[in-house]
Design a protein around this motif. Sequence first.
Motif, PDB file in Angstrom:
ATOM      1  N   GLN A  93      40.103  38.148  44.036  1.00  0.00           N
ATOM      2  CA  GLN A  93      41.035  37.825  42.984  1.00  0.00           C
ATOM      3  C   GLN A  93      42.571  37.424  43.718  1.00  0.00           C
ATOM      4  O   GLN A  93      43.170  38.315  44.382  1.00  0.00           O
ATOM      5  CB  GLN A  93      41.150  38.688  41.790  1.00  0.00           C
ATOM      6  N   VAL A  94      42.840  36.131  43.545  1.00  0.00           N
ATOM      7  CA  VAL A  94      44.326  35.707  44.256  1.00  0.00           C
ATOM      8  C   VAL A  94      45.107  35.688  43.185  1.00  0.00           C
ATOM      9  O   VAL A  94      45.105  35.130  42.133  1.00  0.00           O
ATOM     10  CB  VAL A  94      44.075  34.528  44.860  1.00  0.00           C
ATOM     11  N   SER A  95      46.202  36.533  43.347  1.00  0.00           N
ATOM     12  CA  SER A  95      47.260  36.628  42.090  1.00  0.00           C
ATOM     13  C   SER A  95      48.481  37.227  42.710  1.00  0.00           C
ATOM     14  O   SER A  95      48.407  38.119  43.233  1.00  0.00           O
ATOM     15  CB  SER A  95      46.700  37.266  40.737  1.00  0.00           C
ATOM     16  N   ARG A  96      49.723  36.826  42.055  1.00  0.00           N
ATOM     17  CA  ARG A  96      50.846  37.502  42.040  1.00  0.00           C
ATOM     18  C   ARG A  96      50.587  39.051  41.672  1.00  0.00           C
ATOM     19  O   ARG A  96      49.650  39.007  40.626  1.00  0.00           O
ATOM     20  CB  ARG A  96      52.051  37.164  41.291  1.00  0.00           C
ATOM     21  N   PHE A  97      51.256  40.146  42.246  1.00  0.00           N
ATOM     22  CA  PHE A  97      51.035  41.531  41.708  1.00  0.00           C
ATOM     23  C   PHE A  97      51.713  41.465  40.520  1.00  0.00           C
ATOM     24  O   PHE A  97      52.840  41.650  40.363  1.00  0.00           O
ATOM     25  CB  PHE A  97      51.261  42.501  42.642  1.00  0.00           C
ATOM     26  N   ASP A  98      50.938  41.477  39.242  1.00  0.00           N
ATOM     27  CA  ASP A  98      51.423  41.401  37.915  1.00  0.00           C
ATOM     28  C   ASP A  98      50.665  42.003  37.048  1.00  0.00           C
ATOM     29  O   ASP A  98      49.346  41.716  36.935  1.00  0.00           O
ATOM     30  CB  ASP A  98      51.643  39.785  37.831  1.00  0.00           C
ATOM     31  N   ARG A  99      51.017  42.794  36.049  1.00  0.00           N
ATOM     32  CA  ARG A  99      50.124  43.562  34.988  1.00  0.00           C
ATOM     33  C   ARG A  99      49.550  42.680  34.289  1.00  0.00           C
ATOM     34  O   ARG A  99      48.234  42.971  33.956  1.00  0.00           O
ATOM     35  CB  ARG A  99      50.908  44.330  34.334  1.00  0.00           C
ATOM     36  N   LEU A 100      49.874  41.323  34.181  1.00  0.00           N
ATOM     37  CA  LEU A 100      49.128  40.601  33.130  1.00  0.00           C
ATOM     38  C   LEU A 100      47.914  40.043  33.707  1.00  0.00           C
ATOM     39  O   LEU A 100      46.940  39.366  33.303  1.00  0.00           O
ATOM     40  CB  LEU A 100      49.941  39.675  32.398  1.00  0.00           C
ATOM     41  N   LYS A 101      47.955  39.948  35.131  1.00  0.00           N
ATOM     42  CA  LYS A 101      47.000  39.530  35.940  1.00  0.00           C
ATOM     43  C   LYS A 101      45.711  40.795  35.939  1.00  0.00           C
ATOM     44  O   LYS A 101      44.498  40.515  36.599  1.00  0.00           O
ATOM     45  CB  LYS A 101      47.243  39.028  37.157  1.00  0.00           C
ATOM     46  N   ASP A 102      45.977  41.869  35.434  1.00  0.00           N
ATOM     47  CA  ASP A 102      45.058  43.038  35.658  1.00  0.00           C
ATOM     48  C   ASP A 102      44.320  43.430  36.834  1.00  0.00           C
ATOM     49  O   ASP A 102      43.022  43.581  36.707  1.00  0.00           O
ATOM     50  CB  ASP A 102      44.106  42.592  34.295  1.00  0.00           C
ATOM     51  N   PRO A 103      45.371  43.459  37.904  1.00  0.00           N
ATOM     52  CA  PRO A 103      44.438  44.146  39.000  1.00  0.00           C
ATOM     53  C   PRO A 103      43.687  45.149  39.153  1.00  0.00           C
ATOM     54  O   PRO A 103      42.709  45.454  39.626  1.00  0.00           O
ATOM     55  CB  PRO A 103      45.518  44.103  40.118  1.00  0.00           C
ATOM     56  N   ILE A 104      44.268  46.292  38.238  1.00  0.00           N
ATOM     57  CA  ILE A 104      43.921  47.501  37.932  1.00  0.00           C
ATOM     58  C   ILE A 104      42.340  47.381  37.172  1.00  0.00           C
ATOM     59  O   ILE A 104      41.331  47.943  37.871  1.00  0.00           O
ATOM     60  CB  ILE A 104      44.755  48.369  37.079  1.00  0.00           C
ATOM     61  N   GLY A 105      42.194  46.442  36.265  1.00  0.00           N
ATOM     62  CA  GLY A 105      41.072  46.115  35.538  1.00  0.00           C
ATOM     63  C   GLY A 105      40.049  45.474  36.592  1.00  0.00           C
ATOM     64  O   GLY A 105      38.958  45.787  36.679  1.00  0.00           O
ATOM     65  N   GLY A 132      39.320  35.738  32.638  1.00  0.00           N
ATOM     66  CA  GLY A 132      39.620  36.406  31.205  1.00  0.00           C
ATOM     67  C   GLY A 132      39.654  35.309  30.280  1.00  0.00           C
ATOM     68  O   GLY A 132      40.191  34.150  30.568  1.00  0.00           O
ATOM     69  N   ASN A 133      39.302  35.951  29.119  1.00  0.00           N
ATOM     70  CA  ASN A 133      38.924  34.674  28.123  1.00  0.00           C
ATOM     71  C   ASN A 133      40.303  34.583  27.322  1.00  0.00           C
ATOM     72  O   ASN A 133      40.787  35.077  26.341  1.00  0.00           O
ATOM     73  CB  ASN A 133      37.941  35.389  27.190  1.00  0.00           C
ATOM     74  N   THR A 134      41.100  33.724  28.026  1.00  0.00           N
ATOM     75  CA  THR A 134      42.707  33.645  27.658  1.00  0.00           C
ATOM     76  C   THR A 134      43.302  32.408  27.966  1.00  0.00           C
ATOM     77  O   THR A 134      42.914  31.973  29.166  1.00  0.00           O
ATOM     78  CB  THR A 134      43.638  34.784  27.845  1.00  0.00           C
ATOM     79  N   GLY A 135      44.023  31.996  27.200  1.00  0.00           N
ATOM     80  CA  GLY A 135      44.964  30.827  27.615  1.00  0.00           C
ATOM     81  C   GLY A 135      44.229  29.780  28.297  1.00  0.00           C
ATOM     82  O   GLY A 135      43.131  29.485  28.101  1.00  0.00           O
ATOM     83  N   GLY A 136      45.171  29.070  29.313  1.00  0.00           N
ATOM     84  CA  GLY A 136      44.523  28.127  30.140  1.00  0.00           C
ATOM     85  C   GLY A 136      43.322  28.075  31.025  1.00  0.00           C
ATOM     86  O   GLY A 136      42.456  27.368  31.316  1.00  0.00           O
ATOM     87  N   ILE A 137      42.987  29.492  31.188  1.00  0.00           N
ATOM     88  CA  ILE A 137      41.655  29.794  31.746  1.00  0.00           C
ATOM     89  C   ILE A 137      40.404  29.250  31.033  1.00  0.00           C
ATOM     90  O   ILE A 137      39.397  28.709  31.401  1.00  0.00           O
ATOM     91  CB  ILE A 137      41.486  31.347  32.049  1.00  0.00           C
TER      92      ILE A 137
END
Length: 400
Positions: free
Chosen positions: A223-235, A330-335
């Motif tokens: 997964q490539v993403s800013r470290f941001d909770r909404l990107k759910d790295p923990i999940g 994730g089943n959300t937004g622009g994804i």
Amino acid sequence: MITLEDYSRYVDREIIEELHLLAKGLRGIKILHVNSTKKGGGVAEILSRLVPLTNSLGIETNWEVFSGSDEFFRFTKKLHNMLHMPNQGSIDSEDINIYLKTTYDNMQKINTENYDVVFIHDPQPLGLVVKKMKNQKWIWRCHIDTSTPDEKAWSFLELFVNSYDACIFHIPEFVYKNIRIPPYIIPPSIDPLHPKNSEIDEEFIAETVARYGVDASRPIILQVSRFDRLKDPIGVYKAYRLVKKKYDCQLVLLGSYATDDPEGEEVYKEVLSLISEDKDAFALNLPPDSHREVNAFQRMATVVLQKSIREGFGLVVSEAMWKGKPVIGGNTGGIRRQIVEGYTGFLVNTIEGTAYRTRQLLSDESLRRKMGEYAREWVRHRFLIIRHLRDYLMLIKSLL
Ligand code: UDP
């Protein structure tokens, strides 16, 4: 310098000719884009390519960055989260003071007077609109999923939004229900000629992956993403742990910080402590301009995840799809616009669902290949920079 002709490998000749024609009719106007970071995150990524490309068409276009203190960006990150969904906090008078003061400071620094069209990206620089002059068109470009915002956050935006001539959202569902200015729909895009997306040699890919200690001979979940909770790295980590019960695989969480996101460091440390005992899990915090490294990891990945809880668009999804990877998102937004369920990847709602789809893709190479081919074509037709530029120029033409 990149020119439109360089894209003829990817899009039809007629589209390029149409763009030249459109641009000819707009020569002489001046465009300004304002956002709040030069590096890190999707907005900066797009502007770094769109601005030079518009200039190459003979339309003078500049890019200015709105600056602020940590305190300011703490507030705007909270505002960002509140716009994505309710119950993320509240706005107090101290927040409003910081916002107004920062806007005032930037009004002194950023010259908006010399432009015919001003694009303001996201909520941070929104207040600059108080400088709008009669003969100008100001467009608010929203990169956030504002389909169900916290009403307090939207009311705050309304102090400024209604002074704009138009606003742009990524998808129709994001248009706020009581919007009072004309909304337009323009999805973002990726640039196939960007070092992040262009072809790179196998040697560099292998060398990059090895440099960070990742074993190229075993499956890689990325997964490539800013470290941001909404990107759910923990999940993502929890899903990988479920997969790992059955498959010998590795996890790479590749991220960076953006100057307008003060939460990055905190989230990165949380991730590091979570994976500290796991020798097959990597949290790589790279400088935001490590484009070729991101490119290498996306090409090397066996399965790409983007398990966001909320997402404006998620350029990383298209980036991976362009490289022939099916993405589990994730089943959300622009994804949802990028992943066609079961054809170009899978949409997931839970950690278990993510693990299930990851196992399915890990175990079926021909499915990965077939989906990857569809994925690349889907991006070619919908999410390349040429289409994006055309949409912007059409909108400007219609507003002027
Ligand atoms: N990105 C990167 N390095 C990283 C993390 C992200 O270059 O460590 C890039 C990523 O490739 C993409 C952009 O930053 O081009 C992120 O855009 P996206 O729309 O996915 O998310 P945002 O950060 O804007 O929420």
